[in-house]
Design a protein around this motif. Structure first.
Motif, PDB file in Angstrom:
ATOM      1  N   ARG A 106       0.828  -1.217   0.000  1.00  0.00           N
ATOM      2  CA  ARG A 106       0.000   0.000   0.000  1.00  0.00           C
ATOM      3  C   ARG A 106       0.857   1.259   0.000  1.00  0.00           C
ATOM      4  O   ARG A 106       0.496   2.247  -0.641  1.00  0.00           O
ATOM      5  N   ASP A 107       2.006   1.239   0.685  1.00  0.00           N
ATOM      6  CA  ASP A 107       2.895   2.406   0.655  1.00  0.00           C
ATOM      7  C   ASP A 107       3.464   2.619  -0.740  1.00  0.00           C
ATOM      8  O   ASP A 107       3.595   3.745  -1.211  1.00  0.00           O
ATOM      9  N   PHE A 108       3.806   1.526  -1.422  1.00  0.00           N
ATOM     10  CA  PHE A 108       4.302   1.609  -2.797  1.00  0.00           C
ATOM     11  C   PHE A 108       3.257   2.241  -3.718  1.00  0.00           C
ATOM     12  O   PHE A 108       3.541   3.188  -4.454  1.00  0.00           O
ATOM     13  N   VAL A 109       2.032   1.721  -3.667  1.00  0.00           N
ATOM     14  CA  VAL A 109       0.988   2.225  -4.568  1.00  0.00           C
ATOM     15  C   VAL A 109       0.611   3.662  -4.210  1.00  0.00           C
ATOM     16  O   VAL A 109       0.439   4.500  -5.099  1.00  0.00           O
ATOM     17  N   THR A 110       0.514   3.976  -2.940  1.00  0.00           N
ATOM     18  CA  THR A 110       0.192   5.350  -2.539  1.00  0.00           C
ATOM     19  C   THR A 110       1.257   6.319  -3.037  1.00  0.00           C
ATOM     20  O   THR A 110       0.935   7.357  -3.624  1.00  0.00           O
ATOM     21  N   SER A 111       2.519   5.997  -2.825  1.00  0.00           N
ATOM     22  CA  SER A 111       3.605   6.856  -3.303  1.00  0.00           C
ATOM     23  C   SER A 111       3.554   7.005  -4.814  1.00  0.00           C
ATOM     24  O   SER A 111       3.723   8.106  -5.355  1.00  0.00           O
ATOM     25  N   LEU A 112       3.292   5.917  -5.490  1.00  0.00           N
ATOM     26  CA  LEU A 112       3.210   5.934  -6.945  1.00  0.00           C
ATOM     27  C   LEU A 112       2.102   6.876  -7.427  1.00  0.00           C
ATOM     28  O   LEU A 112       2.298   7.677  -8.342  1.00  0.00           O
ATOM     29  N   LEU A 113       0.953   6.816  -6.791  1.00  0.00           N
ATOM     30  CA  LEU A 113      -0.161   7.675  -7.204  1.00  0.00           C
ATOM     31  C   LEU A 113       0.117   9.140  -6.913  1.00  0.00           C
ATOM     32  O   LEU A 113      -0.301  10.023  -7.673  1.00  0.00           O
ATOM     33  N   LEU A 114       0.804   9.414  -5.834  1.00  0.00           N
ATOM     34  CA  LEU A 114       1.121  10.807  -5.512  1.00  0.00           C
ATOM     35  C   LEU A 114       2.100  11.406  -6.515  1.00  0.00           C
ATOM     36  O   LEU A 114       1.958  12.566  -6.899  1.00  0.00           O
ATOM     37  N   VAL A 115       3.075  10.628  -6.975  1.00  0.00           N
ATOM     38  CA  VAL A 115       4.053  11.172  -7.912  1.00  0.00           C
ATOM     39  C   VAL A 115       3.584  11.119  -9.363  1.00  0.00           C
ATOM     40  O   VAL A 115       4.186  11.753 -10.225  1.00  0.00           O
ATOM     41  N   THR A 116       2.518  10.377  -9.649  1.00  0.00           N
ATOM     42  CA  THR A 116       1.996  10.327 -11.018  1.00  0.00           C
ATOM     43  C   THR A 116       0.728  11.163 -11.165  1.00  0.00           C
ATOM     44  O   THR A 116      -0.066  10.941 -12.068  1.00  0.00           O
ATOM     45  N   ASP A 117       0.545  12.111 -10.272  1.00  0.00           N
ATOM     46  CA  ASP A 117      -0.582  13.055 -10.343  1.00  0.00           C
ATOM     47  C   ASP A 117      -1.957  12.402 -10.226  1.00  0.00           C
ATOM     48  O   ASP A 117      -2.900  12.797 -10.901  1.00  0.00           O
ATOM     49  N   HIS A 118      -2.067  11.418  -9.346  1.00  0.00           N
ATOM     50  CA  HIS A 118      -3.355  10.802  -9.037  1.00  0.00           C
ATOM     51  C   HIS A 118      -3.635  10.845  -7.530  1.00  0.00           C
ATOM     52  O   HIS A 118      -4.068   9.845  -6.954  1.00  0.00           O
ATOM     53  N   PRO A 119      -3.405  11.977  -6.864  1.00  0.00           N
ATOM     54  CA  PRO A 119      -3.590  12.007  -5.409  1.00  0.00           C
ATOM     55  C   PRO A 119      -5.036  11.744  -4.985  1.00  0.00           C
ATOM     56  O   PRO A 119      -5.270  11.231  -3.893  1.00  0.00           O
ATOM     57  N   ALA A 120      -5.998  12.048  -5.853  1.00  0.00           N
ATOM     58  CA  ALA A 120      -7.402  11.830  -5.497  1.00  0.00           C
ATOM     59  C   ALA A 120      -7.737  10.346  -5.358  1.00  0.00           C
ATOM     60  O   ALA A 120      -8.725   9.990  -4.711  1.00  0.00           O
ATOM     61  N   LEU A 121      -6.928   9.488  -5.953  1.00  0.00           N
ATOM     62  CA  LEU A 121      -7.178   8.042  -5.880  1.00  0.00           C
ATOM     63  C   LEU A 121      -6.400   7.360  -4.762  1.00  0.00           C
ATOM     64  O   LEU A 121      -6.609   6.178  -4.496  1.00  0.00           O
ATOM     65  N   ALA A 122      -5.511   8.078  -4.112  1.00  0.00           N
ATOM     66  CA  ALA A 122      -4.589   7.465  -3.151  1.00  0.00           C
ATOM     67  C   ALA A 122      -5.302   6.789  -1.984  1.00  0.00           C
ATOM     68  O   ALA A 122      -4.948   5.661  -1.609  1.00  0.00           O
ATOM     69  N   ASP A 123      -6.291   7.433  -1.383  1.00  0.00           N
ATOM     70  CA  ASP A 123      -6.960   6.836  -0.220  1.00  0.00           C
ATOM     71  C   ASP A 123      -7.702   5.556  -0.587  1.00  0.00           C
ATOM     72  O   ASP A 123      -7.608   4.548   0.115  1.00  0.00           O
ATOM     73  N   ASP A 124      -8.449   5.594  -1.695  1.00  0.00           N
ATOM     74  CA  ASP A 124      -9.166   4.391  -2.126  1.00  0.00           C
ATOM     75  C   ASP A 124      -8.182   3.280  -2.496  1.00  0.00           C
ATOM     76  O   ASP A 124      -8.404   2.104  -2.184  1.00  0.00           O
ATOM     77  N   ALA A 125      -7.087   3.654  -3.146  1.00  0.00           N
ATOM     78  CA  ALA A 125      -6.081   2.656  -3.519  1.00  0.00           C
ATOM     79  C   ALA A 125      -5.465   2.014  -2.281  1.00  0.00           C
ATOM     80  O   ALA A 125      -5.245   0.799  -2.261  1.00  0.00           O
ATOM     81  N   ARG A 126      -5.186   2.806  -1.251  1.00  0.00           N
ATOM     82  CA  ARG A 126      -4.622   2.257  -0.007  1.00  0.00           C
ATOM     83  C   ARG A 126      -5.522   1.161   0.557  1.00  0.00           C
ATOM     84  O   ARG A 126      -5.056   0.080   0.934  1.00  0.00           O
ATOM     85  N   LEU A 127      -6.817   1.438   0.608  1.00  0.00           N
ATOM     86  CA  LEU A 127      -7.761   0.456   1.159  1.00  0.00           C
ATOM     87  C   LEU A 127      -7.849  -0.792   0.285  1.00  0.00           C
ATOM     88  O   LEU A 127      -7.797  -1.914   0.785  1.00  0.00           O
ATOM     89  N   CYS A 128      -7.960  -0.588  -1.023  1.00  0.00           N
ATOM     90  CA  CYS A 128      -8.112  -1.730  -1.930  1.00  0.00           C
ATOM     91  C   CYS A 128      -6.854  -2.593  -1.975  1.00  0.00           C
ATOM     92  O   CYS A 128      -6.937  -3.823  -1.974  1.00  0.00           O
ATOM     93  N   VAL A 129      -5.676  -1.969  -1.997  1.00  0.00           N
ATOM     94  CA  VAL A 129      -4.426  -2.726  -1.993  1.00  0.00           C
ATOM     95  C   VAL A 129      -4.281  -3.492  -0.685  1.00  0.00           C
ATOM     96  O   VAL A 129      -3.920  -4.676  -0.680  1.00  0.00           O
TER      97      VAL A 129
END
Length: 153
Positions: A39-62
């Motif tokens: 989840r830390d990998f995917v969250t960091s990835l979304l923040l640096v690829t300009d998808h911060p709005a998806l980070a919280d949902d991605a954390r839960l799903c991952v």
């Protein structure tokens, strides 16, 4: 004449072929800390690829998909494949147990656990699983797609 039909396994949606897509991979040992690393990998990835709005949902799903792989399989490794496109992100969590298929808690009759897939169902635009290996299945991936719309993107 007898006809036979089968429901097709859902497949992740794709952006138009002209869209720029980036693919990332993480392989972690099947350990109690796998979900935190993933989840830390995917969250960091979304923040640096300009998808911060998806980070919280991605954390839960991952967290849910990797935890399920850890708890319900004996795979040595858990693999994450993340595809980032302009308006969607798809995550595949793959393990080596093709017949340990996910079943949402409501369908499994579980009352105190098994609600993770129901949460994924409510957060993801699409989700499903894919079995790899043809006639001799070798692995499966549980995947989900998160999308940005005008309000979140």
């Amino acid at each position: 004449m007898t006809s036979v039909s089968a429901l097709a396994t859902p497949v992740p949606p794709a952006e138009p072929s002209s869209s720029i897509r980036e693919n990332y991979r993480l392989v972690v040992p099947n350990s109690p800390s796998a979900h935190r690393i993933a989840r830390d990998f995917v969250t960091s990835l979304l923040l640096v690829t300009d998808h911060p709005a998806l980070a919280d949902d991605a954390r839960l799903c991952v967290t849910e998909t990797v935890t399920n792989s850890h708890r319900h399989t004996r795979s040595r490794l858990i693999r994450l494949d993340v595809t980032v496109a302009p308006r969607l992100v798809t995550v595949h969590v793959r393990d080596d147990q093709p017949f340990a298929l996910p079943l949402p808690g409501a369908l499994a009759g579980e009352l105190t656990s098994g609600r993770g897939l129901l949460m994924i169902d409510s957060l993801a635009a699409h989700w499903g699983w894919t079995i790899y290996g043809g006639l001799s299945p070798t692995s499966k991936a549980v995947w989900f797609t998160l999308t940005e719309n005008e309000e979140t993107g």
